[in-house]
Design a protein around this motif. Structure first.
Motif, PDB file in Angstrom:
ATOM      1  N   SER A  30     102.448  22.788 -25.568  1.00 20.18           N
ATOM      2  CA  SER A  30     102.766  21.802 -26.618  1.00 20.18           C
ATOM      3  C   SER A  30     103.155  21.569 -27.646  1.00 20.18           C
ATOM      4  CB  SER A  30     101.548  20.516 -25.915  1.00 20.18           C
ATOM      5  OG  SER A  30     100.691  20.844 -27.456  1.00 20.18           O
ATOM      6  N   ILE A  31     104.319  20.675 -27.567  1.00 23.54           N
ATOM      7  CA  ILE A  31     105.184  20.293 -28.987  1.00 23.54           C
ATOM      8  C   ILE A  31     104.034  20.109 -29.962  1.00 23.54           C
ATOM      9  CG2 ILE A  31     106.062  18.888 -30.273  1.00 23.54           C
ATOM     10  CD1 ILE A  31     107.750  21.113 -28.138  1.00 23.54           C
ATOM     11  N   ALA A  32     102.629  19.795 -29.152  1.00 24.90           N
ATOM     12  CA  ALA A  32     101.582  19.432 -30.518  1.00 24.90           C
ATOM     13  C   ALA A  32     101.131  20.811 -31.021  1.00 24.90           C
ATOM     14  CB  ALA A  32     100.978  18.307 -30.165  1.00 24.90           C
ATOM     15  N   GLN A  33     100.419  21.686 -30.255  1.00 22.95           N
ATOM     16  CA  GLN A  33     100.217  22.493 -30.261  1.00 22.95           C
ATOM     17  C   GLN A  33     101.267  23.586 -30.754  1.00 22.95           C
ATOM     18  OE1 GLN A  33      99.940  23.659 -26.065  1.00 22.95           O
ATOM     19  NE2 GLN A  33      97.221  24.291 -26.355  1.00 22.95           N
ATOM     20  N   VAL A  34     102.394  23.663 -30.807  1.00 22.68           N
ATOM     21  CA  VAL A  34     103.853  24.470 -31.394  1.00 22.68           C
ATOM     22  C   VAL A  34     103.298  23.849 -33.031  1.00 22.68           C
ATOM     23  CG1 VAL A  34     105.420  25.407 -32.064  1.00 22.68           C
ATOM     24  CG2 VAL A  34     104.969  25.443 -29.316  1.00 22.68           C
ATOM     25  N   LYS A  35     103.726  22.963 -33.323  1.00 26.81           N
ATOM     26  CA  LYS A  35     103.204  22.020 -34.317  1.00 26.81           C
ATOM     27  C   LYS A  35     101.641  23.002 -35.400  1.00 26.81           C
ATOM     28  CE  LYS A  35     106.292  17.815 -34.184  1.00 26.81           C
ATOM     29  NZ  LYS A  35     105.413  16.441 -33.972  1.00 26.81           N
ATOM     30  N   GLY A  36     100.902  22.553 -34.779  1.00 26.11           N
ATOM     31  CA  GLY A  36      99.966  23.351 -35.763  1.00 26.11           C
ATOM     32  C   GLY A  36      99.748  25.147 -35.207  1.00 26.11           C
ATOM     33  N   HIS A  37     100.556  25.310 -34.547  1.00 19.53           N
ATOM     34  CA  HIS A  37     100.721  26.830 -34.973  1.00 19.53           C
ATOM     35  C   HIS A  37     101.448  27.254 -36.218  1.00 19.53           C
ATOM     36  CE1 HIS A  37     101.648  31.252 -33.063  1.00 19.53           C
ATOM     37  NE2 HIS A  37     101.310  31.511 -34.418  1.00 19.53           N
ATOM     38  N   LEU A  38     102.438  25.879 -36.343  1.00 16.02           N
ATOM     39  CA  LEU A  38     103.712  26.193 -37.832  1.00 16.02           C
ATOM     40  C   LEU A  38     102.693  26.280 -38.867  1.00 16.02           C
ATOM     41  CD1 LEU A  38     106.585  24.720 -36.481  1.00 16.02           C
ATOM     42  CD2 LEU A  38     106.869  26.939 -36.760  1.00 16.02           C
ATOM     43  N   ARG A  39     101.898  24.955 -38.821  1.00 18.13           N
ATOM     44  CA  ARG A  39     101.151  24.693 -39.672  1.00 18.13           C
ATOM     45  C   ARG A  39      99.988  25.870 -40.312  1.00 18.13           C
ATOM     46  NH1 ARG A  39     100.202  19.469 -38.073  1.00 18.13           N
ATOM     47  NH2 ARG A  39      98.748  19.544 -36.328  1.00 18.13           N
ATOM     48  N   LEU A  40      99.503  26.722 -39.124  1.00 19.24           N
ATOM     49  CA  LEU A  40      98.402  27.845 -39.844  1.00 19.24           C
ATOM     50  C   LEU A  40      99.551  28.868 -40.254  1.00 19.24           C
ATOM     51  CD1 LEU A  40      95.774  28.689 -38.890  1.00 19.24           C
ATOM     52  CD2 LEU A  40      96.766  29.572 -36.710  1.00 19.24           C
TER      53      LEU A  40
END
Length: 601
Positions: A30-40
């Motif tokens: 999901s886009i939300a998971q990719v955004k979370g990965h970028l924050r990580l």
């Protein structure tokens, strides 16, 4: 079905994708998971800056006096030690309790992240290593549900920090832990006495340092401990393990090079080793199983004089009828004393190179992908990733080289633990591995082939970053043949958002630039972290802006074609290509170039 122009109604249905012969019920990431990965990744990047630039007063004086690259490698070494302590302390708990009580600090998460991004090695280790059995359960039931971005952003609670200290014996904050993490615990390869050796010492023989050595303190032993004889002990321990009938196999033997899992082959390789003249029992076996195993271990270690080079030769002879790639893979897992099968220092450093490239794109800036025009970059990257998986399903012999945008989504998928393996089995029929290292020459050919296969299947360029396109003469001939069998077009847009174009450059952080030197401190070879990283960053830049490479360091350059890619040579085996499937339901795809319409096949 004939092409129709359908008015776009944004986000009214969940996007569906065809991968091989299967259709997904929605996006695998999901886009939300990719955004979370970028924050990580942003948290990892910030951590590296603090260490390299010595911005925390808790960094010890001896470390502050190191150069920035050595200091970062020292920090990673401590993080790996903390990761090992963490996995040994894990117990299986539900998601909420895992987050509150067991989720690791940022430095340990950085190591775990790099480990997860080597999915075949990670899955194999979770299956065969006792210390990873709890993590194996968490992979299946918990890891895929973790909001990594939220955890990277939140401050740990007092109860979480206290639980960590109780489980691992070190402080939660990695900078607080530096004061107490001064020694590495290990066993003497000969007598198995517990030994504590400093990570760094004044004469350059600390565990972290290239010239590591220590003396066993037991008067009757006094073995000089080195990375070489520790590696021997690791191999012999795995070789002699589990004679009670339970399944056990050697590192690097479970997966074929194409990602196929084969436990029977792994067992056959283990049997071949244990029954060979190099490693079979040569003395009477004790009735006590534990004593019998210890005797067998000692017999094998002494027969090769605790020498890694001699052990390496013995393994090659014992497995002489196995493919060279299999022998190389197994040997690579036993080049150091780590319980894990991959060089985690190298894994973390290489992911740092990828993170740096993503940061250079501006994708790590807070709020960069809020609702609006920029969000299209992630949405189209998600579409391209599903096409990448479809290409892998259609071309099983192809070594697919991702672009930066595709690699970001691919990494996000792999962070879902066991879910990634299940998705690969369902849609592709094998694991699509993300190898730690690939030789530069092989990677160049694979990149060439990936561009050709993508263009043939989807009828649009793979890369739009400014690098030369594949040779038109060759492609025109190939396309004329392929179009006899397919007249379809995918939902991929020929023109991307201008800010997306640099992200279509290949992701080459796993390139091995010189076969004669190790990758980031591999056992037995000197580490060149600064040179390796600069070379890899240079290699990952568009061809038009690369610095000119010297003939002395790069004597054989692949030809750069005016209309060519990296090399005009194909691999020895033809790449399997097939007609492009339609991609349906990707609602936001129509807004790529400020248009309200999309063509559906």
């Amino acid at each position: 079905m004939q092409n129709q122009v359908i008015k776009q109604t944004p986000r009214q249905q969940i996007p569906s994708f065809e991968i091989g012969s299967q259709k997904t019920p929605g996006p695998l990431v999901s886009i939300a998971q990719v955004k979370g990965h970028l924050r990580l990744l942003r948290a990892f990047h910030n951590l590296r800056v603090i260490v390299e630039e010595c911005k925390d007063h808790r960094i010890p004086t001896f470390a502050a006096q190191m150069d920035r690259d050595s200091r970062w490698m020292w920090f990673i070494t401590l993080a790996i030690d903390r990761f090992e302590r963490w996995v040994k302390s894990l117990t299986f708990v539900p998601l909420e309790k895992f987050i509150n009580k067991q989720f690791p600090p940022i430095d340990v998460w950085m190591v775990w992240h790099a480990y997860l991004l080597n999915p075949c090695w990670y899955e194999e280790d979770c299956e065969r290593l006792l210390i990873l059995q709890q993590l194996r359960l968490l992979n299946v039931f918990v890891v895929s549900s973790i909001d990594v971005g939220k955890l990277a952003r939140n401050q740990p609670s007092a109860s979480r920090m206290a639980a960590w200290h109780k489980q691992t014996g070190s402080f939660f904050d990695p900078f607080d832990a530096m004061e107490e993490l001064t020694h590495k615990q290990m066993e003497c390869p000969r007598c198995r006495t517990r030994v504590f050796v400093p990570f760094v010492n004044d004469n350059g023989t600390g565990y972290y340092e290239q010239q590591f050595s220590a003396m066993c303190p037991l008067p009757g032993c006094r073995l000089k401990i080195t990375k070489g004889n520790l590696a021997v002990a690791k191999f012999v321990r795995d070789l002699t393990e589990s004679e009670d009938g339970s399944e056990n196999f050697m590192a690097g033997s479970l997966f074929f090079g194409n990602g196929k899992r084969d436990p029977r082959r792994a067992k056959a390789i283990k049997d071949q080793l244990t029954q060979s003249s190099q490693f079979c029992r040569k003395s009477p076996q004790s009735s006590n199983q534990r004593i019998a195993r210890l005797d067998w271990e000692k017999e094998n270690k002494e027969s090769i004089g605790y020498s890694w080079p001699l052990l390496k030769d013995a393994i090659v002879v014992a497995l002489r009828d196995q493919p060279e790639a299999t022998r190389t893979r197994i040997l690579s897992a036993y080049e150091d004393d780590s319980p894990f099968s991959i060089n985690l220092i190298s894994a973390v450093l290489r992911q740092g190179i990828f993170t740096k490239r993503i940061d250079e794109l501006g994708w790590l800036k807070p709020g960069i992908f809020k609702e609006g025009n920029k969000l299209q970059l992630l949405e189209h990257a998600l579409l391209r990733y599903h096409c990448f998986l479809d290409l892998a399903a259609a071309s099983p012999n192809l070594i697919s080289v991702p672009t930066l945008d595709i690699d970001l989504i691919w990494h996000s998928h792999q962070l879902m633990g066991g879910r990634y393996g299940v998705d690969c089995d369902i849609y592709i029929g094998r694991r699509v591995d993300h190898p730690l290292t690939i030789e530069e020459a092989i990677l160049s050919r694979a990149l060439d082939d990936t561009c050709r296969a993508w263009q043939s299947r989807f009828h649009i360029p793979y890369m739009q970053c400014g690098c030369p396109a594949p040779d038109k003469t060759l492609f025109e001939r190939l396309m004329r043949v392929l179009r006899q069998y397919t007249g379809t077009r995918t939902r991929l847009q020929a023109s991307l958002h201008p800010d997306h174009l640099p992200a279509t450059h290949p992701s080459l952080h796993n390139a091995v630039l010189d076969q004669e030197r190790g990758a980031f401190g591999t056992f037995g070879k000197p580490a060149h972290p600064q040179r390796d990283e600069k070379d890899l960053v240079r290699l990952s830049l568009p061809l038009g802006v690369r610095k000119k490479r010297s003939r002395k360091t790069d004597p054989e350059l692949p030809p750069q074609l005016e209309e060519g890619f990296v090399s005009e040579k194909m691999t020895e085996e033809p790449v399997s290509l097939g007609p492009a499937p339609p991609y349906v339901g990707y609602e936001s795809d129509a807004r790529r170039m400020d248009t309200r319409y999309v063509h559906v096949i």
